[in-house]
Design a protein around this motif. Structure first.
Motif, PDB file in Angstrom:
ATOM      1  N   VAL A  46       0.837  -1.199   0.000  1.00 24.84           N
ATOM      2  CA  VAL A  46       0.000   0.000   0.000  1.00 24.84           C
ATOM      3  C   VAL A  46       0.871   1.248   0.000  1.00 24.84           C
ATOM      4  N   SER A  47       0.314   2.276  -0.586  1.00 27.23           N
ATOM      5  CA  SER A  47       0.949   3.587  -0.547  1.00 27.23           C
ATOM      6  C   SER A  47      -0.117   4.602  -0.138  1.00 27.23           C
ATOM      7  N   TYR A  48       0.053   5.180   1.035  1.00 28.61           N
ATOM      8  CA  TYR A  48      -0.929   6.114   1.595  1.00 28.61           C
ATOM      9  C   TYR A  48      -0.415   7.552   1.513  1.00 28.61           C
ATOM     10  N   SER A  49      -1.283   8.442   1.082  1.00 29.22           N
ATOM     11  CA  SER A  49      -1.001   9.881   1.132  1.00 29.22           C
ATOM     12  C   SER A  49      -1.887  10.504   2.204  1.00 29.22           C
ATOM     13  N   PHE A  50      -1.319  11.375   3.017  1.00 33.87           N
ATOM     14  CA  PHE A  50      -2.109  11.987   4.080  1.00 33.87           C
ATOM     15  C   PHE A  50      -1.606  13.392   4.372  1.00 33.87           C
ATOM     16  N   LYS A  51      -2.509  14.209   4.869  1.00 34.77           N
ATOM     17  CA  LYS A  51      -2.183  15.599   5.216  1.00 34.77           C
ATOM     18  C   LYS A  51      -2.295  15.767   6.722  1.00 34.77           C
ATOM     19  N   LEU A  68       4.239  -6.716   8.956  1.00 31.05           N
ATOM     20  CA  LEU A  68       4.909  -5.879   7.974  1.00 31.05           C
ATOM     21  C   LEU A  68       6.065  -6.645   7.350  1.00 31.05           C
ATOM     22  N   LYS A  69       6.201  -6.535   6.023  1.00 31.32           N
ATOM     23  CA  LYS A  69       7.226  -7.295   5.298  1.00 31.32           C
ATOM     24  C   LYS A  69       8.385  -6.407   4.866  1.00 31.32           C
ATOM     25  N   GLU A  70       8.105  -5.428   4.037  1.00 33.36           N
ATOM     26  CA  GLU A  70       9.141  -4.515   3.549  1.00 33.36           C
ATOM     27  C   GLU A  70       8.577  -3.112   3.508  1.00 33.36           C
ATOM     28  N   ILE A  71       9.464  -2.136   3.593  1.00 35.13           N
ATOM     29  CA  ILE A  71       9.042  -0.751   3.494  1.00 35.13           C
ATOM     30  C   ILE A  71       9.945  -0.012   2.523  1.00 35.13           C
ATOM     31  N   SER A  72       9.381   1.033   1.945  1.00 34.77           N
ATOM     32  CA  SER A  72      10.173   1.908   1.081  1.00 34.77           C
ATOM     33  C   SER A  72      10.713   3.058   1.922  1.00 34.77           C
ATOM     34  N   PRO A  73      11.714   3.766   1.420  1.00 34.11           N
ATOM     35  CA  PRO A  73      12.145   4.983   2.127  1.00 34.11           C
ATOM     36  C   PRO A  73      10.951   5.922   2.271  1.00 34.11           C
ATOM     37  N   ASN A  74      10.664   6.349   3.495  1.00 35.33           N
ATOM     38  CA  ASN A  74       9.417   7.054   3.764  1.00 35.33           C
ATOM     39  C   ASN A  74       9.633   8.372   4.498  1.00 35.33           C
ATOM     40  N   GLN A  75      10.446   9.244   3.935  1.00 41.11           N
ATOM     41  CA  GLN A  75      10.614  10.588   4.484  1.00 41.11           C
ATOM     42  C   GLN A  75      10.937  10.546   5.985  1.00 41.11           C
ATOM     43  N   THR A  97       1.964  17.407   3.542  1.00 42.09           N
ATOM     44  CA  THR A  97       1.413  16.160   3.005  1.00 42.09           C
ATOM     45  C   THR A  97       2.532  15.131   2.893  1.00 42.09           C
ATOM     46  N   TYR A  98       2.247  13.919   3.302  1.00 46.11           N
ATOM     47  CA  TYR A  98       3.238  12.853   3.331  1.00 46.11           C
ATOM     48  C   TYR A  98       2.721  11.633   2.565  1.00 46.11           C
ATOM     49  N   THR A  99       3.667  10.801   2.139  1.00 44.05           N
ATOM     50  CA  THR A  99       3.325   9.527   1.503  1.00 44.05           C
ATOM     51  C   THR A  99       4.125   8.417   2.167  1.00 44.05           C
ATOM     52  N   VAL A 100       3.446   7.340   2.515  1.00 43.71           N
ATOM     53  CA  VAL A 100       4.081   6.199   3.172  1.00 43.71           C
ATOM     54  C   VAL A 100       3.740   4.934   2.400  1.00 43.71           C
ATOM     55  N   SER A 101       4.744   4.089   2.161  1.00 44.01           N
ATOM     56  CA  SER A 101       4.532   2.838   1.430  1.00 44.01           C
ATOM     57  C   SER A 101       5.125   1.676   2.208  1.00 44.01           C
ATOM     58  N   PHE A 102       4.436   0.534   2.178  1.00 45.49           N
ATOM     59  CA  PHE A 102       4.955  -0.658   2.842  1.00 45.49           C
ATOM     60  C   PHE A 102       4.224  -1.893   2.332  1.00 45.49           C
ATOM     61  N   GLU A 103       4.791  -3.055   2.629  1.00 48.76           N
ATOM     62  CA  GLU A 103       4.185  -4.330   2.269  1.00 48.76           C
ATOM     63  C   GLU A 103       3.792  -5.079   3.537  1.00 48.76           C
ATOM     64  N   TYR A 104       2.797  -5.942   3.411  1.00 44.73           N
ATOM     65  CA  TYR A 104       2.290  -6.636   4.594  1.00 44.73           C
ATOM     66  C   TYR A 104       1.700  -7.979   4.191  1.00 44.73           C
ATOM     67  N   GLU A 105       1.404  -8.796   5.200  1.00 43.56           N
ATOM     68  CA  GLU A 105       0.630 -10.000   4.986  1.00 43.56           C
ATOM     69  C   GLU A 105      -0.270 -10.226   6.200  1.00 43.56           C
ATOM     70  N   ALA A 106      -1.370 -10.946   5.983  1.00 43.43           N
ATOM     71  CA  ALA A 106      -2.306 -11.210   7.072  1.00 43.43           C
ATOM     72  C   ALA A 106      -3.071 -12.492   6.778  1.00 43.43           C
ATOM     73  N   PHE A 107      -3.555 -13.098   7.858  1.00 43.83           N
ATOM     74  CA  PHE A 107      -4.426 -14.273   7.771  1.00 43.83           C
ATOM     75  C   PHE A 107      -5.768 -13.875   8.387  1.00 43.83           C
ATOM     76  N   PRO A 108      -6.610 -13.192   7.635  1.00 46.94           N
ATOM     77  CA  PRO A 108      -7.830 -12.622   8.215  1.00 46.94           C
ATOM     78  C   PRO A 108      -8.761 -13.688   8.781  1.00 46.94           C
ATOM     79  N   LYS A 109      -9.244 -13.459   9.984  1.00 52.76           N
ATOM     80  CA  LYS A 109     -10.222 -14.363  10.596  1.00 52.76           C
ATOM     81  C   LYS A 109     -11.647 -13.939  10.254  1.00 52.76           C
ATOM     82  N   GLN A 110     -11.790 -12.771   9.664  1.00 53.36           N
ATOM     83  CA  GLN A 110     -13.091 -12.299   9.202  1.00 53.36           C
ATOM     84  C   GLN A 110     -12.872 -11.268   8.103  1.00 53.36           C
TER      85      GLN A 110
END
Length: 682
Positions: A46-51, A68-75, A97-110
């Motif tokens: 995901v890559s999130y932009s926020f103010k 969390l698996k990997e992250i990009s350089p995130n300011q 305004t900032y942008t944050v990016s990272f990778e993840y995994e999950a085993f959702p129970k719902q």
């Protein structure tokens, strides 16, 4: 890319579970997700932009049990994960305004469900955070652009406009922001047909290839509903397009994800089943949510009626347009009866009670709007709704936002209505009754229903008139008043009902006349050919019980009838075939195995639940059906899981079946085995 490490030394400094919408505004997310059925997990980036609105050192996304698996350089933003949140820690400055990016995994129970060959999401309320880092707070609306990785032989449907498919990547674009719980996708073997609304909105309707002949009755009136709601609401549909897809084992009737309604395949019907179980109301309700709930979203559950009450009411108006005014008032009458009963028991609830039941939010909310429209007039009501939606588009609202527009458009004092319909827990049954009396049909219905306590001799003429030229609902009422009366006095009236050829009057006879007099046998046998699976199911069973000498004939007449999605007629037929001595003895074992097979995990929970009922009644339990029953106890649909758990406890009382558990346990999944052990310990 660099490997992520968990930073436990730096902790978020404030507002762990507090509202953060005053501090940060999440603007946009670009997400790539890949659900993996074999492991029941999801991996994503995901890559999130926020103010930042106020200077702070930490903000969060809701993320349930995500790694969390990997992250990009995130300011210079440090990212850390907890059990329920992902934190961003830095010296955040107001206005930036900032942008944050990272990778993840999950085993959702719902929320993310793997059901047979399908995968689908259901984020009702605040649960998207189980499969996508997002916000459980509905007050922060975000533009979500999804990319879903899926095998090429599957179809992917998600929010927004489909842009392209590259390799196995399906790309979708949303233009406008929405609350996180409305993000969704579905994957499966689907085909689609398209139509265009009067206003030019593309409408995509999906179905499984094997259900191609059910497409028209399932989606019947969809364009009419869409065009009607745009006109009635007075505001154009606010999104790019609209899609609908039925899925297996869905938790509810339907869910109004933005631009994408996912609904239960139980509503996939053929033309014969349409009269008894159609998708029209759910179709209209979920579409109305695209305005009421998706475009304008309640700030909190206290104002939930602004979503459910409105969608229920506008669905009723759509049904009125399609099925007529009598049907509209009949639905209002029935919901009023439910609400009155609840209120009379001292269990009435205020619409503004955040812990109120669905009946209150949906049906009482719809009644409140119906009465309000009558009080201020249709023109003022429509103007107020239009102004309310336009002023608060893509924003969050509370009840006062709507009432302000009502006061402005009508110029009337609505304080009494507010007290009666919003604040009081008691249902205003007298006001509802007076409103219902505006319907000529309801007046006639009340006249017939008032006869219930009279002796048959004193009302025979009125009942005959009701059955000779019947309205669907008045005719049914007349039939139900014949129950438990001497046959000698009712035969002629039943004949009037049969001769009416009214589908619902005849259905009422099938459902209420269990002991069939021989004088009515020919008429009752004709019910086996009525255009109603409800009628055919009831008629087959009652005829089989009443006339043993003709059981084979009745079974032969109905052998090829399947019924609804849950195979109601077919499963009854299989059970009766098993019980009928001398009937197709060479095929009896095949029929028995077919019935047992419907308990398996390859079928929907509706089919399985009905199969378990027959298997238990006929005592057909074996190692495989017992295994299927135990696995059902951990099914994601709680109603089915609850049913299966209760049935298992009953079955285990029989020592023959309890002794089989040692053999059965070797066939169970790890999760089901854990569940079984917990049951046996009790």
């Amino acid at each position: 890319m660099k490997k992520f490490f968990l930073a436990i030394a730096i902790l978020p400094s404030f507002f762990g579970n507090a509202q953060q919408t005053d501090v940060v505004d999440f603007l946009k997310v670009e997400a790539e997700v890949q659900p993996i059925s074999s492991e029941r997990k999801i991996i994503g980036s995901v890559s999130y932009s926020f103010k930042i609105l106020k200077q702070t050192d930490s903000i969060y996304l809701d993320a349930i049990a995500m790694k969390l698996k990997e992250i990009s350089p995130n300011q210079n933003i440090l990212i850390s994960a907890e059990q329920k949140k992902i934190w961003f820690t830095a010296n955040f400055k107001a206005g930036e305004t900032y942008t944050v990016s990272f990778e993840y995994e999950a085993f959702p129970k719902q929320t993310l469900y793997f059901s047979g060959e399908q995968i689908w999401t259901q984020g009702q309320g605040k649960y998207t955070s189980h499969w996508l880092p997002s916000l459980d707070d509905t007050n922060d609306k975000i533009e979500f652009d999804l990319q879903v990785i899926s095998p090429k032989d599957k179809t992917v449907i998600a929010n927004g406009k489909f842009l392209q498919m590259e390799e196995m990547q399906w790309c979708f674009d949303m233009k406008e922001p929405m609350s996180s719980y409305l993000v969704a996708f579905a994957i499966g073997d689907f085909e689609r047909k398209e139509m265009t609304s009067k206003s030019g909105i593309p409408i995509e309707l999906y179905y499984k290839p094997k259900d191609s002949l059910k497409f028209e009755p399932t989606y019947r009136y969809t364009k009419e509903i869409f065009d009607f709601l745009e006109t009635e609401i007075g505001m154009a549909y606010p999104w790019q397009n609209y899609k609908q897809v039925p899925v297996r084992d869905f938790l509810y009737a339907g869910m109004e994800n933005t631009t994408l309604t996912i609904f239960s395949e139980a509503f996939v019907v053929d033309s014969l089943g349409f009269a008894d179980r159609n998708y029209v109301n759910v179709n209209a309700h979920e579409l109305a949510h695209q305005w009421f709930g998706n475009l304008v979203t309640a700030t909190s559950v206290e104002h939930h009626w602004l979503q459910e009450g409105f969608s229920t009411y506008y669905a009723l108006l759509a049904e009125k347009e399609i099925f007529g005014e009598d049907y509209f008032y009949w639905k209002l009458y029935n919901s009023a009866e439910q609400l009155k009963a609840l209120s009379d028991e001292g269990k009435g609830e205020s619409i503004l009670n955040p812990k109120a039941s669905s009946l209150t939010f949906y049906e009482k909310g719809a009644w409140a709007l119906h009465i309000l429209k009558e009080e201020i007039g249709e023109e003022a009501f429509k103007n107020a709704v239009k102004n309310y939606l336009e002023k608060h588009s893509f924003k969050n609202v509370d009840t006062e936002d709507f009432l302000a527009e009502i006061r402005l458009a009508s110029g009337k004092d609505i304080s009494k209505w507010e007290a009666d319909w919003l604040q009081q827990s008691a249902f205003q049954s007298e006001q509802a009754y007076q409103s219902l009396l505006k319907s000529e049909f309801i007046n006639k219905y009340f006249e017939v229903s008032a006869l219930r306590t009279l002796p048959l001799a004193d009302k025979k003429l009125q009942l005959k008139i009701a059955l000779t030229f019947p309205n669907d609902f008045i005719g049914q009422e007349a039939v139900f008043q014949l129950m438990e009366k001497p046959f000698a006095e009712t035969i002629s009236l039943y004949k009037n009902g049969f001769e009416s050829k009214n589908l619902f009057v005849r259905q009422a006879i099938a459902l209420s006349l269990n002991q069939i007099p021989t004088e009515l046998q020919p008429e009752y046998e004709s019910l086996l050919k009525d255009d109603s699976y409800v009628t055919r199911e009831a008629a087959l069973y009652n005829l089989w019980v009443n006339f043993p000498e003709k059981r084979a004939e009745y079974l032969n007449q109905t052998e090829g009838v399947i019924g609804f999605q849950d195979k109601n007629v077919r499963q009854l037929w299989l059970a009766l075939s098993f019980l009928t001595e001398g009937y197709k003895t060479k095929e009896k074992e095949i029929f028995t195995q077919e019935l047992k097979s419907y308990s398996g995990q390859e079928y929907s929970f509706e089919i399985r639940e009905k199969a378990f009922g027959y298997i238990n009644e006929l005592q057909l339990w074996d190692d495989n059906t017992l295994k299927n029953l135990i696995e059902s106890g951990i099914h994601h649909t709680w109603q089915f899981s609850k049913y299966s758990k209760e049935l298992l406890l009953e079955v285990l009382k029989n020592p023959v079946y309890s002794q089989k558990m040692e053999v059965v346990r070797n066939k169970l999944s790890v999760k089901a085995l854990t569940y079984l052990d917990s049951v046996l310990k009790k």
